[in-house]
Design a protein around this motif. Structure first.
Motif, PDB file in Angstrom:
ATOM      1  N   THR A 176       0.839  -1.201   0.000  1.00 11.10           N
ATOM      2  CA  THR A 176       0.000   0.000   0.000  1.00 11.10           C
ATOM      3  C   THR A 176       0.875   1.253   0.000  1.00 11.10           C
ATOM      4  OG1 THR A 176      -1.693  -1.248   1.201  1.00 11.10           O
ATOM      5  CG2 THR A 176      -1.954   1.142   1.118  1.00 11.10           C
ATOM      6  N   ASN A 177       1.964   1.216   0.744  1.00 11.03           N
ATOM      7  CA  ASN A 177       2.911   2.325   0.775  1.00 11.03           C
ATOM      8  C   ASN A 177       3.455   2.603  -0.628  1.00 11.03           C
ATOM      9  OD1 ASN A 177       4.731   4.279   1.947  1.00 11.03           O
ATOM     10  ND2 ASN A 177       6.335   2.737   1.848  1.00 11.03           N
ATOM     11  N   ILE A 227     -10.334   4.972   5.009  1.00  9.49           N
ATOM     12  CA  ILE A 227     -10.610   3.882   4.082  1.00  9.49           C
ATOM     13  C   ILE A 227     -10.249   2.604   4.831  1.00  9.49           C
ATOM     14  CG2 ILE A 227      -9.909   2.764   1.932  1.00  9.49           C
ATOM     15  CD1 ILE A 227      -9.304   5.610   0.845  1.00  9.49           C
ATOM     16  N   PHE A 228     -11.237   1.765   5.073  1.00  5.87           N
ATOM     17  CA  PHE A 228     -10.978   0.511   5.775  1.00  5.87           C
ATOM     18  C   PHE A 228     -10.687  -0.607   4.795  1.00  5.87           C
ATOM     19  CE2 PHE A 228     -13.303   2.519   9.339  1.00  5.87           C
ATOM     20  CZ  PHE A 228     -12.372   2.278  10.346  1.00  5.87           C
ATOM     21  N   ILE A 229      -9.738  -1.462   5.183  1.00 11.95           N
ATOM     22  CA  ILE A 229      -9.428  -2.663   4.422  1.00 11.95           C
ATOM     23  C   ILE A 229      -9.451  -3.839   5.396  1.00 11.95           C
ATOM     24  CG2 ILE A 229      -8.124  -1.519   2.592  1.00 11.95           C
ATOM     25  CD1 ILE A 229      -5.555  -2.171   4.057  1.00 11.95           C
ATOM     26  N   THR A 230      -9.962  -4.971   4.941  1.00  6.81           N
ATOM     27  CA  THR A 230     -10.058  -6.109   5.854  1.00  6.81           C
ATOM     28  C   THR A 230     -10.037  -7.431   5.114  1.00  6.81           C
ATOM     29  OG1 THR A 230     -11.350  -7.084   7.664  1.00  6.81           O
ATOM     30  CG2 THR A 230     -12.592  -6.092   5.851  1.00  6.81           C
ATOM     31  N   THR A 288      -9.379   0.516  -7.298  1.00  6.53           N
ATOM     32  CA  THR A 288     -10.533   0.877  -6.465  1.00  6.53           C
ATOM     33  C   THR A 288     -10.085   1.748  -5.297  1.00  6.53           C
ATOM     34  OG1 THR A 288     -11.672  -1.152  -7.070  1.00  6.53           O
ATOM     35  CG2 THR A 288     -12.440  -0.035  -5.072  1.00  6.53           C
ATOM     36  N   LEU A 289      -8.998   1.364  -4.655  1.00  8.75           N
ATOM     37  CA  LEU A 289      -8.455   2.166  -3.563  1.00  8.75           C
ATOM     38  C   LEU A 289      -8.091   3.560  -4.062  1.00  8.75           C
ATOM     39  CD1 LEU A 289      -7.408   2.407  -0.623  1.00  8.75           C
ATOM     40  CD2 LEU A 289      -5.219   1.573  -1.484  1.00  8.75           C
ATOM     41  N   LYS A 334      -9.778  -7.430   1.486  1.00 11.11           N
ATOM     42  CA  LYS A 334      -8.481  -7.906   0.998  1.00 11.11           C
ATOM     43  C   LYS A 334      -8.686  -9.248   0.306  1.00 11.11           C
ATOM     44  CE  LYS A 334      -5.902  -6.033   4.954  1.00 11.11           C
ATOM     45  NZ  LYS A 334      -5.118  -6.450   6.121  1.00 11.11           N
ATOM     46  N   PRO A 335      -7.983  -9.542  -0.767  1.00 10.11           N
ATOM     47  CA  PRO A 335      -7.143  -8.576  -1.475  1.00 10.11           C
ATOM     48  C   PRO A 335      -8.024  -7.604  -2.261  1.00 10.11           C
ATOM     49  CG  PRO A 335      -7.154 -10.662  -2.651  1.00 10.11           C
ATOM     50  CD  PRO A 335      -7.967 -10.857  -1.406  1.00 10.11           C
TER      51      PRO A 335
END
Length: 132
Positions: A20-21, A80-83, A111-112, A105-106
């Motif tokens: 993500t970084n 923005i939540f990711i799970t 989209t992000l 995830k993934p």
């Protein structure tokens, strides 16, 4: 707040933080990564952060608990939540408390990026299309 938006990435999974970084930096934004919500809260990045990308389930304070804590302290940052564990109750609570989106995830990087761009355009007062 700095001219270049600062995005804080909070996830206990190092591989997600790294990926993500890289994505966020490739867009020209400043990215800071944190292995936990507590680490983020102890950092000096809170006031500079334009948007948070956070995991929902983490050891210690969860992403949902972080959102509640920030709101209680008067910090209304877009999140923005990711799970990897998409529970409807967590999704509902997050979105009802103002989360930008709730990605499983993934997740697709495009989209992000659409959601992040929409948040940052809104923050700059620009109008744009709904990212959904």
């Amino acid at each position: 707040m700095p001219q270049v938006p600062v995005i804080s990435i909070i996830d206990d999974d190092a591989s997600v933080r790294v990926a993500t970084n890289r994505l966020i930096r490739s867009l020209g934004y400043i990215a800071h990564t944190f292995a936990s919500a507590d680490e983020f809260l102890r950092s000096s990045q809170l006031d500079d952060t334009a948007c948070i990308i956070a995991d929902v389930q983490m050891p210690g304070m969860s992403g949902i608990e972080l959102q509640s804590h920030l709101l209680a302290q008067g910090h209304h940052l877009p999140i923005i939540f990711i799970t990897a564990f998409p529970e409807e109750s967590a999704r509902t609570k997050a979105l009802n408390s103002g989360a930008v989106c709730f990605l499983t995830k993934p997740f697709d990087g495009a989209t992000l990026v659409r959601h992040l761009d929409a948040v940052l355009q809104k923050d700059r007062g620009e109008s744009g299309k709904n990212p959904i």
